[in-house]
Scaffold this active site. Structure first.
Site, mmCIF file in Angstrom:
data_model
loop_
_atom_site.group_PDB
_atom_site.id
_atom_site.type_symbol
_atom_site.label_atom_id
_atom_site.label_comp_id
_atom_site.label_asym_id
_atom_site.label_seq_id
_atom_site.Cartn_x
_atom_site.Cartn_y
_atom_site.Cartn_z
ATOM 1 N N ASN A 290 11.802 -21.865 -12.381
ATOM 2 C CA ASN A 290 12.612 -22.652 -13.303
ATOM 3 C C ASN A 290 14.078 -22.367 -12.974
ATOM 4 O O ASN A 290 14.376 -21.550 -12.088
ATOM 5 C CB ASN A 290 12.267 -22.366 -14.766
ATOM 6 N N GLU B 241 15.176 -18.693 -13.282
ATOM 7 C CA GLU B 241 14.638 -17.870 -12.189
ATOM 8 C C GLU B 241 15.366 -18.144 -10.886
ATOM 9 O O GLU B 241 15.590 -17.226 -10.083
ATOM 10 C CB GLU B 241 13.139 -18.137 -12.047
ATOM 11 N N ASP C 71 3.112 -22.415 -16.752
ATOM 12 C CA ASP C 71 1.741 -22.217 -16.279
ATOM 13 C C ASP C 71 1.067 -23.551 -16.003
ATOM 14 O O ASP C 71 0.343 -23.721 -15.016
ATOM 15 C CB ASP C 71 0.913 -21.453 -17.320
#
Length: 334
Positions: free
Chosen positions: A207, A210, A278
């Site tokens: 993302n 990150e 996820d």
């Protein structure tokens, strides 16, 4: 991709075996109502109506993979404790294999306890360690991974890295080398510590936060030119085929050798973003196993991530709803 090809792809998901390597977690939920403030401290009192335990972390990826009709196989480490036993019990209840899961007597099962009222988080409590599992357990985990790959036809491997210590640079290198030998695509949901260790993987899905932390760069979701520059640098330096960055309400950005574009998010009523990453990596992995074009991977992954954000708590994607929405937007609807 036309509607017929899309339906065929969704049917093909049912034939896939997905190896998921990463940090397994137990998600515990307390659902209740807040009617007053505690006299002991200025905090709300939650009257609990229901308690529920679910699979989380890499285990939540397995739930998403299973929801799409594919067969997930988990590889990771849990503690020799009650929470670990509960996780295995839930796993077996969902008819999922635990053959790749090792039990450690020197670390706890990562457990995240969420207290929720009126579909909003009140507080989250984390019981965990982020220390690496050590050389012996890393070796034993790789032996299990190697055995599963040799015994079963694995169509794609997912690294679900939450920085809890199961995935290390050593494990990454050995698994990626093994995957290349067997021509298995590798898909990564990264965190900060191992961010630059995923050399030569098929798809890398950070993302924006990150991406900033992993590369130590200042990049904003609105600055698509900078997003493209940064992801291109990442893709080339780490020899990654596809970089897929999630941009929250701005959608996702896909950077591959031939395609570099943003796929916008669709308008939704957001309830909870927990577990959305996820779901995105799960759909991206299944699409990668079928060798779908990068823009189609981005489109379906983005749509699936938005879908689960409409529900409270960590929930799995709904395959029928995802297909229905994909067909709807494919027909030019906004």
């Amino acid at each position: 991709m036309n509607p017929t090809e899309l339906k065929k792809a969704f049917d093909s998901f049912n034939k896939l075996n997905v190896l998921i390597i990463g940090d397994l977690m137990l998600d515990v939920y307390y659902w209740g109502d807040v009617n007053r403030i505690s006299p002991e401290a200025p905090v709300p009192i939650v009257t609990v109506d229901k308690k529920e335990s679910r699979m989380g972390g890499a285990a939540n990826v397995a739930i998403n993979i299973q929801a799409m009709g594919a067969t997930p196989i988990l590889c990771g480490v849990i503690g020799d404790d009650a929470n670990g036993e509960q996780l295995i019990k839930i796993l077996k209840g969902k008819k999922l294999s635990s053959e790749g899961i090792l039990v450690s007597n020197n670390r706890p099962t990562t457990t995240k306890t969420r207290i929720i009222s009126s579909n909003h988080h009140i507080v989250r409590i984390d019981d965990e360690t982020d220390e690496y599992i050590g050389d012996v357990q890393t070796k034993n985990l790789f032996i299990q991974i190697e055995k599963i790959i040799e015994d079963k036809k694995i169509n794609v491997i997912i690294f679900e890295d939450y920085d809890k210590g199961v995935i290390s640079a050593t494990l990454i290198k050995k698994v990626v080398t093994l995957a290349e030998k067997h021509r298995i695509p590798t898909v990564v949901d990264p965190k900060k510590r191992n961010f630059t260790n995923y050399i030569g993987v098929t798809l890398f899905k950070p993302n924006l936060k990150e991406l900033r932390e992993g590369l130590k760069v200042d990049v904003q979701s609105e600055d698509l030119k900078k997003v493209q520059t940064v992801t291109e640098q990442l893709r080339r330096e780490q020899k990654i085929a596809n970089v897929l960055v999630t941009l929250s309400e701005h959608g996702v950005f896909i950077n591959s050798e031939k395609e570099k574009k943003r796929v916008p998010a669709h308008v939704r009523k957001i309830s909870d973003v927990s577990g959305a990453g996820d779901t995105v990596v799960s759909i991206a992995a299944l699409c990668s196993a079928l060798q779908l074009p990068p823009t189609e991977i981005a489109f379906l992954s983005n749509l699936a991530g938005g879908q689960v954000c409409e529900k409270a708590g960590v929930v799995a994607v709904d395959k029928k709803q995802l297909l229905k929405e994909a067909l709807y937007y494919m027909n030019g609807n906004k």
